[in-house]
Design an enzyme around this catalytic site. Sequence first.
Site, PDB file in Angstrom:
ATOM      1  N   ARG A  54      96.536  57.731  76.921  1.00 44.27           N
ATOM      2  CA  ARG A  54      97.176  58.222  78.154  1.00 44.27           C
ATOM      3  C   ARG A  54      98.657  58.528  77.894  1.00 44.27           C
ATOM      4  NH1 ARG A  54      93.428  54.490  80.753  1.00 44.27           N
ATOM      5  NH2 ARG A  54      94.830  52.704  80.564  1.00 44.27           N
ATOM      6  N   PHE A  76      86.062  63.448  84.588  1.00 47.49           N
ATOM      7  CA  PHE A  76      85.618  62.045  84.634  1.00 47.49           C
ATOM      8  C   PHE A  76      86.840  61.157  84.865  1.00 47.49           C
ATOM      9  CE2 PHE A  76      82.791  64.337  81.688  1.00 47.49           C
ATOM     10  CZ  PHE A  76      81.572  64.180  82.333  1.00 47.49           C
ATOM     11  N   CYS A  83      83.710  57.223  73.580  1.00 49.75           N
ATOM     12  CA  CYS A  83      83.731  55.760  73.524  1.00 49.75           C
ATOM     13  C   CYS A  83      82.421  55.208  72.959  1.00 49.75           C
ATOM     14  CB  CYS A  83      84.000  55.165  74.903  1.00 49.75           C
ATOM     15  SG  CYS A  83      82.727  55.548  76.138  1.00 49.75           S
TER      16      CYS A  83
END
Length: 397
Positions: free
Chosen positions: A211, A227, A341
Amino acid sequence: MTSAIYLEKGRDKSLRRKHPWIFSRGISKVEGTPELGETVDVLTKDGRWLAKAAYSPNSQIRARVWSFENVEIDKSFFVKRIQDAQLLREDIIKRDGLTGYRLIAAESDGLPGITIDKYQDYLVCQLLSAGAEYNKSLLVEALIECFPNCHVYERSDVAVRKKEGLKETVGVLHGSTPPESVVIEENGVKISVDIVNGHKTGFYLDQRDSRLQAMKYVQDKEVLNCFSYTGGFGLYALKGGAKRVINADVSQPALDTAKYNAQINEFDISKKRAVFLNADVFKLLREYRDQGTKFDVVIMDPPKFVSSKNNLTSGANGYKDINMLAMQILKPGGILLTYSCSGLMGADLFQKVIADAALDAGRSVKFVERFEQAADHLTDSAYPEGFYLKGFACKVL
């Protein structure tokens, strides 16, 4: 007398390299009648002691090592593991101004099947192994000793527990039920976490570093955050000076929290600078493509598409399709920030998937930066499976 498992001849190589898993096919015999999750001694075929492990008769991973030293698996053992884990993270906590972070990263912190995230004074546990369940009370006592003012809440509502012969469970283990919103801070950004109802333990702490890195690519840009969940990437995009951010997710409660997060950070979300769009991302991307809508930056952080080796191919196809669609709606020279992930999908395979997506999209892609899980989600050198999150910044031409 402690029960014991004896390994087949030659099956001790991985343990000598300190890997914590013992598979069923590697066991020669079981001595005694250990209960589900009970601690057993691990010995070679000829009886040499190797480790203390938790026994799980229902799982292909038949035992998970607690310690390669002959120590008691008691409260003091868990206290030492927790203290060591906290000490490892002190620099990260101070550097990034964290009030929410991963305290225990399972095998990588020497506590197999145990994940603990700390949100202010709430410690949220996921206990995914038989040994973790068997020693739950000791673990809670140890957490209270290490963090006297803490509340301990369990979020073991994960299907993988079935493989260990365990039922899903949630609830208070110590203290009080978490409130609907616990506000944490990272890198100067405030984030509301719903511990009881949120994904995982409430929030995706593992994307913190990504981020922060995303801020480099968004100034004065039109950004689509796919998402988006509760808007983590979107918050950093706003902080980074994005012209406009569309947060797209299928969950309205998550979007409501995303909007609240923007407000508590005092970001200007008037004049459509921040949009919170309830939509199926797959359908939305096709609509944007068909309409000719283009973006400067697309952030693609989907849920796990690969849950087992059996669906690796179908999961890879899912990643390829969604990244192809993202590329098709990017302006020439635009940036795709894309992540996986799925631990079973290695970084090299994920890079190949992106390359295949570029071919299908008719675009040329340059990989300009790599990403991985945040620093508090550490990976032990003996347990490479602890590395699961990977991502790329791609310039799409």
